[in-house]
Design an enzyme around this catalytic site. Structure first.
Site, PDB file in Angstrom:
ATOM      1  N   HIS A 173       0.901  -1.173   0.097  1.00 47.48           N
ATOM      2  CA  HIS A 173      -0.141  -0.057  -0.038  1.00 47.48           C
ATOM      3  C   HIS A 173       0.799   1.139  -0.031  1.00 47.48           C
ATOM      4  O   HIS A 173       0.575   2.219  -0.679  1.00 47.48           O
ATOM      5  CB  HIS A 173      -0.778  -0.031   1.259  1.00 47.48           C
ATOM      6  CG  HIS A 173      -2.313  -0.253   0.843  1.00 47.48           C
ATOM      7  ND1 HIS A 173      -3.280  -0.836   1.975  1.00 47.48           N
ATOM      8  CD2 HIS A 173      -2.937  -0.307  -0.204  1.00 47.48           C
ATOM      9  CE1 HIS A 173      -4.505  -0.986   1.444  1.00 47.48           C
ATOM     10  NE2 HIS A 173      -4.058  -0.352   0.316  1.00 47.48           N
TER      11      HIS A 173
ATOM     12  N   GLU B  30      -8.906 -13.330 -22.755  1.00 51.81           N
ATOM     13  CA  GLU B  30      -7.710 -14.083 -22.217  1.00 51.81           C
ATOM     14  C   GLU B  30      -7.461 -15.321 -22.037  1.00 51.81           C
ATOM     15  O   GLU B  30      -6.469 -15.955 -21.724  1.00 51.81           O
ATOM     16  CB  GLU B  30      -7.375 -13.614 -20.631  1.00 51.81           C
ATOM     17  CG  GLU B  30      -8.725 -13.483 -19.711  1.00 51.81           C
ATOM     18  CD  GLU B  30      -8.259 -12.526 -18.483  1.00 51.81           C
ATOM     19  OE1 GLU B  30      -7.454 -12.142 -18.269  1.00 51.81           O
ATOM     20  OE2 GLU B  30      -9.606 -12.479 -17.887  1.00 51.81           O
TER      21      GLU B  30
ATOM     22  N   ASP C  15      -2.102 -12.547 -19.250  1.00 50.17           N
ATOM     23  CA  ASP C  15      -2.661 -13.949 -19.090  1.00 50.17           C
ATOM     24  C   ASP C  15      -2.841 -14.722 -20.436  1.00 50.17           C
ATOM     25  O   ASP C  15      -2.492 -16.013 -20.355  1.00 50.17           O
ATOM     26  CB  ASP C  15      -4.084 -13.811 -18.243  1.00 50.17           C
ATOM     27  CG  ASP C  15      -3.757 -13.744 -16.811  1.00 50.17           C
ATOM     28  OD1 ASP C  15      -2.602 -14.091 -16.391  1.00 50.17           O
ATOM     29  OD2 ASP C  15      -4.801 -13.286 -16.218  1.00 50.17           O
TER      30      ASP C  15
ATOM     31  N   CYS D 159      -5.546  -4.397 -23.324  1.00 49.50           N
ATOM     32  CA  CYS D 159      -5.039  -3.619 -22.263  1.00 49.50           C
ATOM     33  C   CYS D 159      -3.853  -4.233 -21.402  1.00 49.50           C
ATOM     34  O   CYS D 159      -3.644  -3.909 -20.209  1.00 49.50           O
ATOM     35  CB  CYS D 159      -6.252  -3.710 -21.115  1.00 49.50           C
ATOM     36  SG  CYS D 159      -7.043  -5.419 -20.927  1.00 49.50           S
TER      37      CYS D 159
END
Length: 552
Positions: free
Chosen positions: A199, A443, A467, A514
């Protein structure tokens, strides 16, 4: 004498400045205090409840520093507040105090330890980093249990905020550490531990503060001997006490970097087109409100992939409909004049959530993940769809995309749930967006041979090349031992991509890419040549790619 140390790039940037060593001295806990006091369950209960209250107040004061555009920073603070205020943690701690006669700090430590072990056992590097969040909130609560008489905040940042802008060196930093710093006083972060997936690293990137993690050699040094350093994340290195020649060389690198950036920013506001006038819209891949500034700064023409799993992966319980709605609405309010493609929950594989019980799988990457998981956890799926549809009223053109689709029946079932939720909202007179299209991630290789049937159900596909490459080439792209065969320039893979685009076009499907190859300098021109409609990538790559396309 100067010293060079290697680490991992967590947030880009190049800076030279004075060192500020950040240590959490206030968090030290006197664990022997109970030796000098009698056990009193009512007293220990009160200590625990007051510590929770003070900890929550600390974070509330921190949260009040931010405005609505800082929604994701506020979200992270609220996640920490929810961890502190978690009813199960409180219940188990109070049970240990009242039924097992344990001191408050012992009881709380034991309960938190159970949750930390739960996260640590999950085979996912991202979720392992959530242990750091638990350590952050537990240290805060423990500090106030042991020091109930103190009226000052857990950490004081005044020493840093009174100094000149500096590069902060620390063992590690929690999200609340980073959010507590005055940004104008921070030039960069150098951490001996940490991960690019933490984070804290995500926050550093969103705040555009250079950050290097995993600089393990720092732990062996007497840092008091060093006064300044060069932080060069482009080369994943720091130079402590750089000499004159090293400073001069670094300044030349910075000048060249700034010159290139200035050239790229001349492409802001321009269409993305080839020399022959072919338009190729460039979109941004985002994870939430933290990316809004970067999308605007780098002039993304649309949002090609809004990953929603960020909200689900750093917590013990799933986000509520209202929390999801507020997060999606924030993004749509600021970026809703652009077309936005939002991907429904994509967890499973290497992204696990501890509150979703999935039977242990031999190969989780080929198991219950993406839409397969959502169709098993229907209430979780419906809650997300309700939140997205409610927020869609703030978006002019929304695409909702299902991940990891491999069969037509999955699309039909997902659409049936979508339509049920949509009808329920309409019957409740809740406004939703007027333009909403449904699409799928391309994918799973077998989907390529049934795109005709896919086109009967959806209007667009987005090729998730990361993927797709792994599945079609039987090759883990993250495995360093397979580097010689894991390049997406593989001729067979490129022919496969061409086949997919041709089949999509034949069946009037809008097709985008993408995955990471969307900005690959060798493959990007090929994608355009085979007829891909649009490309989506990390926002920081958009202007570079726009400049490259202008030369095609």
């Amino acid at each position: 004498m100067s010293l060079k140390i290697i680490g991992q790039k967590a947030a880009p940037g190049m800076v030279h400045g004075p060192i500020f060593i950040f240590k959490k001295g206030n968090s030290e806990i006197n664990r022997s205090h109970h030796l000098f006091s009698d056990f009193d369950p009512s007293k220990e209960t009160l200590l625990f409840e007051k510590a929770l209250y003070k900890s929550l107040q600390d974070l509330e004061n921190l949260k009040n520093k931010f405005t609505s555009i800082d929604k994701e920073k506020i979200d992270i603070i609220e996640v920490h507040q929810s961890l502190i205020d978690d009813p199960e943690v409180k219940e188990q701690t109070l049970a240990k105090i009242n039924h097992e006669n344990k001191f408050a700090y012992v009881a709380y430590e034991e309960v938190i330890s159970l949750f930390k072990n739960m996260f640590s056992e999950i085979e996912d590097s991202y979720l392992k980093q959530r242990v750091l969040d638990l350590e952050d909130i537990s240290n805060r609560v423990l500090f106030y249990i042991i020091n109930p008489e103190l009226n000052f905040s857990y950490f004081s940042y005044s020493q840093l905020n009174d100094s000149r802008p500096s590069i902060i060196i620390s063992e590690d930093l929690t999200p609340s550490d980073i959010l507590g710093f005055e940004k104008t006083k921070v030039l960069g972060f150098v951490l001996s531990k940490g991960s690019p997936q933490s984070h804290s690293s995500i926050l550093a990137r969103s705040m555009e503060i250079p950050c290097l993690v995993g600089a393990h050699e720092l732990e062996t040094l007497d840092l008091s001997k060093y006064t300044d350093l060069i932080l060069d994340t482009e080369n994943s290195e720091v130079i402590l006490n750089p000499n004159i020649n090293e400073v001069k060389s670094f300044e030349e690198k910075v000048s060249l970097f700034k010159f290139k950036q200035k050239q790229l920013f001349s492409f802001k506001g321009k269409k993305t087109e080839t020399k022959m006038g072919k338009l190729v819209p460039l979109g941004a891949n985002i994870s939430g409100p933290l990316d809004i500034d970067s999308v605007i700064k780098n002039d993304a023409e649309f949002i090609g992939l809004y990953r929603t799993e960020f909200l689900f992966l750093d917590r013990i319980t799933p986000p509520s409909e209202e929390e999801q709605y507020e997060t999606y609405r924030t993004v749509f309010q600021y970026l809703g004049h652009k077309r936005i493609i939002i991907r429904t929950l994509d967890i499973g594989g290497d992204k696990e959530a501890p509150y979703i019980r999935i039977q242990k799988e031999e190969n989780p990457f080929l198991g219950v993940r993406g839409i397969r998981l959502c169709l098993k956890e229907i209430e979780l799926f419906k809650t997300q769809l309700r939140a997205i549809l409610r927020a869609s009223n703030f978006c002019n053109d929304l695409g909702i995309m299902f991940p990891m689709v491999s069969t037509i029946s999955e699309i039909k079932e997902a659409k049936k749930i979508f339509n049920t939720v949509k009808t329920e909202l309409e019957q409740s007179k809740i406004q939703i967006g007027k333009k909403i299209n449904i699409g799928v991630m391309m994918e799973v290789p077998s989907l390529a041979w049934i795109l005709k049937e896919v086109s009967d159900e959806v209007t667009f596909i987005s090729i998730g090349t990361n993927d797709l490459f792994q599945y079609s080439n039987a090759c883990d792209r993250m495995n360093n031992q397979l580097q010689t065969i894991s390049s997406p320039t593989h001729e067979g893979f490129q022919r496969f991509l061409k086949f997919i685009v041709q089949e999509a076009k034949k069946n009037q499907l809008h097709v985008g890419v993408c995955g990471s190859i969307a900005h690959h300098p060798e493959i990007m021109p090929y994608l355009i040549s085979i007829g891909v409609d649009e490309l989506s990538m990390t926002a920081q790559n958009i202007l570079t790619v726009r400049a490259q396309i202008a030369d095609l």
